[in-house]
Scaffold this active site. Structure first.
Site, mmCIF file in Angstrom:
data_model
loop_
_atom_site.group_PDB
_atom_site.id
_atom_site.type_symbol
_atom_site.label_atom_id
_atom_site.label_comp_id
_atom_site.label_asym_id
_atom_site.label_seq_id
_atom_site.Cartn_x
_atom_site.Cartn_y
_atom_site.Cartn_z
ATOM 1 N N ARG A 146 -5.425 -2.831 10.092
ATOM 2 C CA ARG A 146 -5.863 -4.206 9.873
ATOM 3 C C ARG A 146 -5.721 -5.036 11.150
ATOM 4 O O ARG A 146 -6.679 -5.621 11.621
ATOM 5 C CB ARG A 146 -4.926 -4.771 8.818
ATOM 6 C CG ARG A 146 -5.422 -5.874 8.003
ATOM 7 C CD ARG A 146 -4.262 -6.400 7.194
ATOM 8 N NE ARG A 146 -4.033 -5.670 5.962
ATOM 9 C CZ ARG A 146 -4.704 -5.891 4.845
ATOM 10 N NH1 ARG A 146 -5.651 -6.778 4.834
ATOM 11 N NH2 ARG A 146 -4.430 -5.216 3.752
ATOM 12 N N ASP B 245 0.151 2.153 9.043
ATOM 13 C CA ASP B 245 -0.401 1.473 10.223
ATOM 14 C C ASP B 245 0.528 1.512 11.445
ATOM 15 O O ASP B 245 0.091 1.239 12.552
ATOM 16 C CB ASP B 245 -0.696 0.001 9.895
ATOM 17 C CG ASP B 245 -1.771 -0.149 8.845
ATOM 18 O OD1 ASP B 245 -2.436 0.859 8.535
ATOM 19 O OD2 ASP B 245 -1.947 -1.256 8.314
ATOM 20 N N GLY C 163 0.846 -1.199 0.000
ATOM 21 C CA GLY C 163 0.000 0.000 0.000
ATOM 22 C C GLY C 163 0.872 1.236 0.000
ATOM 23 O O GLY C 163 1.894 1.275 0.689
#
Ligand code: F6P
Length: 341
Positions: free
Chosen positions: A171, A127, A10
């Protein structure tokens, strides 16, 4: 030396800052040459390259995305993938690679390095869930974007006496939700590490309405209820076997409306968190990672990735990128719980 650079997984604000730093120091200080590989591991796999010179990287420091493109191609899942990469590197006269990516991209880098490909890794993910480094670039930008969104949601929620849910990325780790939720004064923060109790969430929502405030619930896309409370659908898998997430915010809105009788709406921030210009913090971190990565290549210190420890950039083994996920510890979540309800 001729050095290949790729960005995989990503995308993330700050990737271009890394590329610029690598090329500027590599050419200006060491006199190396560079070649860009397009779209992560697809580039070396298919021999898809682009020129990467000082002129190519001019002006890209504040630009989001990656000039090299990205993909989630996994060469380890492709028949003869490793041999094709080795062949393309040899034919292109590429002596070493700098791979900029998260757990998956660096996992491939580690395996290739064990098969004698000369690689140095640079960690990235919005993240912030790589254990080997205190922070990854992109995280600060994502948190700022999510915080601004929460600030805006507060005022519209108040006007309409609604509960508003803000779904953010994350996630397996709730770092973005935790930091943005804390910075934005969320009334509940839900993270993947801690299965939530929907009855409890509804109590928080109701107690907020009682004091004439409208609740804001920040939920990480990977958050889930304690078993059996709400039915959730499974998503598709990508090349690295990750489920495509998204949807928990909508489920929550539905449950909250059903259980409290109050109107609840969801905003999914999605890729907005990954796009656009990096924050100053991320530009500096990404630049320092790039400078250290080219130093490692120049020193012949392969099989390593750069990492932030405190305020220093250090080199650690590539295996550290994949060995352990950095999740939100209970103590950090407890800090945020003081403000719930
Ligand atoms: O790994 C980074 C991340 O931003 C996750 O939080 C999210 O689940 C994922 O990427 C989504 O990426 P894409 O939509 O590009 O597959």
């Amino acid at each position: 030396m001729r050095i290949g650079v790729l960005t995989g997984g990503g995308d993330c604000p700050g990737l271009n800052a890394v590329i610029r730093a690598v090329v500027r120091k590599g050419v200006g200080v060491y006199g190396h040459e560079f070649v860009g590989f397009r779209d992560g591991w697809r580039g070396p796999l298919e021999g898809d390259t682009m020129p990467l010179e000082v002129s190519t990287v001019r002006g890209i420091l504040p630009r989001g995305g990656t000039i090299l493109g990205s993909s989630r191609t996994n060469p380890m899942k492709i028949e003869g993938g490793v041999d094709r990469i080795k062949k393309n590197l040899a034919e292109g006269g590429v002596d070493a690679l700098i791979a900029i990516g998260g757990e998956d991209t660096l996992g491939v880098a580690k395996q290739l390095s064990e098969l004698d490909v000369k690689v140095v890794g640079v960690p990235k993910t919005i993240d912030n869930d790589l254990n080997a480094t205190d922070y990854t670039f992109g995280f600060d930008t994502a948190v700022n974007i999510a915080t601004e969104a929460i600030d805006r949601l507060h005022t519209t929620a108040e006007s309409h006496h609604r509960a508003l849910i803000c779904e953010v990325m994350g996630r397996h780790a709730g770092w973005i939700a935790l930091h943005a939720g804390m910075a934005g004064g969320a009334n509940v923060i839900l993270i993947p590490e801690k299965p939530f109790d929907i009855d409890r969430v509804c109590e928080y929502v109701e107690s907020r309405f009682k004091i004439r405030y409208s609740p804001i619930i920040v939920v990480a896309e990977g958050a889930h209820p304690i078993e059996g409370q709400m039915a959730l659908q499974a998503g598709e898998l990508d090349a690295f076997g990750h489920v495509r997430l998204g949807g928990i915010g909508e489920h929550l809105a539905h449950e909250i409306e059903k259980r409290t009788g109050k109107e609840a709406r969801t905003t999914v921030l999605g890729h907005i968190q990954r796009g656009g210009t990096p924050s100053a913090f991320d530009r500096v971190l990404a630049t320092r990672f790039g400078l250290q990565a080219i130093d490692a290549v120049h020193d012949g210190d392969f099989g390593k990735m750069v990492a932030l420890r405190g305020t220093d950039i250090v080199r650690v083994g590539l295996d550290a990128a994949t060995s352990e996920l950095k999740t939100v510890p209970e103590s950090r979540y407890k800090e945020s719980e003081v403000f719930f309800g």
